[in-house]
Design an enzyme around this catalytic site. Sequence first.
Site, mmCIF file in Angstrom:
data_model
loop_
_atom_site.group_PDB
_atom_site.id
_atom_site.type_symbol
_atom_site.label_atom_id
_atom_site.label_comp_id
_atom_site.label_asym_id
_atom_site.label_seq_id
_atom_site.Cartn_x
_atom_site.Cartn_y
_atom_site.Cartn_z
ATOM 1 N N ASP A 297 40.263 41.600 41.647
ATOM 2 C CA ASP A 297 39.098 40.825 41.255
ATOM 3 C C ASP A 297 38.711 39.963 42.461
ATOM 4 O O ASP A 297 39.516 39.699 43.351
ATOM 5 C CB ASP A 297 39.399 39.957 40.030
ATOM 6 C CG ASP A 297 38.151 39.630 39.240
ATOM 7 O OD1 ASP A 297 37.057 39.687 39.822
ATOM 8 O OD2 ASP A 297 38.255 39.314 38.046
ATOM 9 N N CYS A 298 37.479 39.524 42.490
ATOM 10 C CA CYS A 298 36.939 38.973 43.734
ATOM 11 C C CYS A 298 37.465 37.573 44.015
ATOM 12 O O CYS A 298 37.072 36.603 43.366
ATOM 13 C CB CYS A 298 35.433 39.001 43.682
ATOM 14 S SG CYS A 298 34.832 40.690 43.628
#
Length: 797
Positions: A297-298
Site C-alpha cells: 500500500d502506498c
Amino acid sequence: MMSSLYNNIGTGRILFCFVWLSTQAVFISGDPLWSDVCTQEPAKSMPFCDPSLELEDRVTDYTKRIPTENQILMMSNLASGFQPLHIPPYQWWSEGLHGPLEPCVQYQDKCACPTSFPCPSALGAAFNTTLYHQIGAAIGKEGRAIANLRKHNNGIGDGITYWSPTINLQRDPRWGRNQEVPGEDPHLTGQYSAAFVKGLQGTGTKLQMGACCKHFIANSLEGRPGVNFSRYNFDARIDDADLNDYYLPPFRDCVKEAIGVMCSYNALNGVPTCANEWLLKTKLREEWNFTGYIVSDCGALACIYNDHHYAKDSIEAAAQSKNASVDINCGNGVVYPEGLLGAYGSNLVEEATIRNSFTRMARLQFQLGLFDPKDFDPNNDIATVGSHSDLALEAALQSIVLLQSKNNLLPLNPNKNIAVIGPHINASGALLSNYHGDACGCSKVQQKRCKKTPTEEFLGMPCGSLQGADCIETPYQALAKKSNLPVVGVKGCLVDGYDFNQIEDATKVAKNSEAVILLMGLDQSQESEGLDRNQTFLPGLQQELIQAVLNVASDKTILVLIHGGSVTLGQFVLDHASAIVSASYGGEAASQALASVLYGEYNPTGKLAATMYPPSFMNEMQIQEMGLRVGVGRTHLYYKGKPEFPFGHGLSYSAWGLEWGDNEARSSLELSDSDPMLRTTIRVKNNGPKRGRQTVLMFWRPHSSLGIQQKLIGFQGTQDLKVGEEEVLEFALDINDFKVWDDGKKGMDTLAGTHLLEVRASNTELKKTLYLNKGPSTFLQFAEAVAPVLGYFQAFR
C-alpha cells in the site's frame, strides 16, 4: 490505499502528494502503451521480443539482460525504464474499483467518459456473480480502450494494472472504506472477488488488465481526529480462529484468479503485513501457490519503521519487505529503490531474491502484451469507453434493498402528489462514491475559486474534481420524471452540520403531500479513505428532520438511505416509517434505478450484505477490537444481539413460495468424507402480484460450541418470473464448505455432528437437518430415527 505518500526524514514528516488524474480530456497520442518496445535494435532481434517463443523463455531472456541494480530501480510504482533495451518507465498504479478511475478521452470529434458502476458495498446487495463478472469485464474493456487512447505521461492511472478489487470485510459499520467492499461476509466477498477478477483480466491469451487483491490483511480501520491509532500504526490482534474462519478466506478465493496482491499498512499480531514472512511467503506463496506480484500500500513500507518501529530505518525495512517477497513499493522511493539498493549492497538481501522478484514483475508485463506488437482501432476504442450504461443501470437496480414496506405505500402511484425532502435530493457526485473516473465530458474544468471537499483535500485533488458531476441525474430529477404531477422538493438540512435548517418548511410540505420521500444518508465528508465515523446514526440534523416528518406524515413516508457503511435508524424510525429503502451509492444510474424501484417498474431483489445494528452496538464494540466473537459479537456470523435489519434481509413487491425440490423429500441431508459432495434443489414460485426475480440465500447453522450464529454457504437468483411461474435452483454442497478452525489440531477441520440448513428469500424460509460425518455415511438413518424421540431438533424451531 492511501493517495498521499509520506515518509519521516529525521524528526519531521514530509508529505508527498500525487497529481490527481486530470479532469481535462486527454487526446489520442497515436500510440498505445509501450508502442515502441521491441521495434528498435538491438532489442528487436532479441528472443524476448519474439512473440512466437514460450512465455518463460522470453521472460528468462529479458531478465538476464537487466543488471541487478537496474532491476531494483524498477521496483517502485513508477518503475524506471532501461534505455539500452529501449524499455520505457511503467506506472503500476491504476485503479478500477467500480469503473476505470480514468479521464474522459476524445478521438476526433468523439468524447467518451468511463462508466461509473455502483460502489462495491451496493453491488454486494445484488448477490449475483454473473453481474460481478460482467462489471469486471466492462471495466477491463474500457480501461484497455482508454489506455489505447490517452496520452501517456507515467502518472497515476497511466498503466494497465488496476489495483482492484478491495476485498477487506465490513467488520465494523464505522469504517470509512466500507463503500469499497461488497459486504461483511467472507463467502460473498470471495465469490465477488473471483468473478470480478475473471472479468477484469479477461479470457484471452493475453491479460486484458491486471487485477490486484487488496489490502492483505485485516485492513478495516482508518482512524479519525481525536484518537491515537490509525491505519498506519494499528496492530490488528487476531486469534487463529477469526483469522482462518473470517479474514483469510476472501483473499484465498481472490488470489486463485488475480495476478496481484497489495499488503496493507497495519501490522498483524505485531508484525507489519508488508514485512510479514509468515503471511506473504508461507501463507500466500507457499500454501496458496500465489505466483504473482505483491505491491505495498502506498507508503506502507515507510510505516514499517516510521509508525510500527519494526525496523530501524529504510534499509532494514527494505530488507524485511523484500525478504517477505514484496516486489513493488508504492511510495516515494526512499525504501525501494533507495533503501533496497543499500540492503542489497549490505548483503541483507540476496541477489537471487532480487532477481526472482523482478522475474515475477516482468512475467506479468509479458502477459499484458507490453512486449508484443500493438494493434488497435481508435474508432472501436472510443466506442467502447462509456458503452456500458445499460449494465450500470441493471447493477444499480439489483443493488437496491427494500427493507420495510407497510400501508401499501409502495410502489408509488404516479398520480399521487409527492414531496421529495432531504440533503440528497440534488445529489449527483455523491452518488458516484469514491475512486470514480471523470463523468461529464471533455471540456476543461473551469479554474474558479471553490472550497475543496474533505476527500479532495485528503487526496490532494484539485478543487472541483469531485464536483464536476452536473451530468449525473439527481434523485429529484428522476422522481419528477415518473410523476404525473408537479413534485415539491425541500432540502431540509445538509448531510452534516447545524447551520442550514429547513425542517419547518419540510414538515409543512410533508403534511400537504400524499407521499413523502426522504432522501437521507452519508457522503465522503462522513466516510472516506482516512476517515472513520464515530457513530452510526445519521449525522447533523438528519435524525431531527426524519422525526419531524414522521410526526406529521408517518403513514405516507418512504425513507431512502444513500450510504456506504451501514447506518442505525433507531426504534422510532423503525416503528413509524411506512417504507425504508437502502439505495447506497448507486453510480451514474443511481437516480434512475431508485425511481424505477419506487414507482414499481422494477421489483426489488437486493439483500443486505451488511448487518444494520441497533444503537447499543456502538457502545458494546470498539472499532479497534478485531475479534469477531468477543462480547456481543460482530457480523451476522457472530452477532448475538437483535439487529435493526439482518444480513440477507430484503423484501419484494411480490410474495414468494419456497419448497425443497421434488427429489428432496427427506428431512435430512448428509455429507461425509466418503460422500463429500451433494446437490440440493429449491423450488421458487412467484405468487404475485408483480413479475420479478428472487434471490435465495442458503445458511449453515452449526451447533453453538463455536459461537457461530450462521454461515452463508451459497446464493442463487432466479430469472425474471411472471406471476405464477416457478424455477428450480440448484445448490452444490461440499464438505469443505463446513470446515472451521480447530485450535486443538491447529488447522481447519469438519465440525462433525447435527446441524441445520436454512434457505431464505424475502420473508420466506425453509429448514432442513444436515449431518456432517468424518467417517462413512452410516449415521443418517439412526439420527433420523432417534431425533424425534429425543426432541433434539426442538432447539432449531
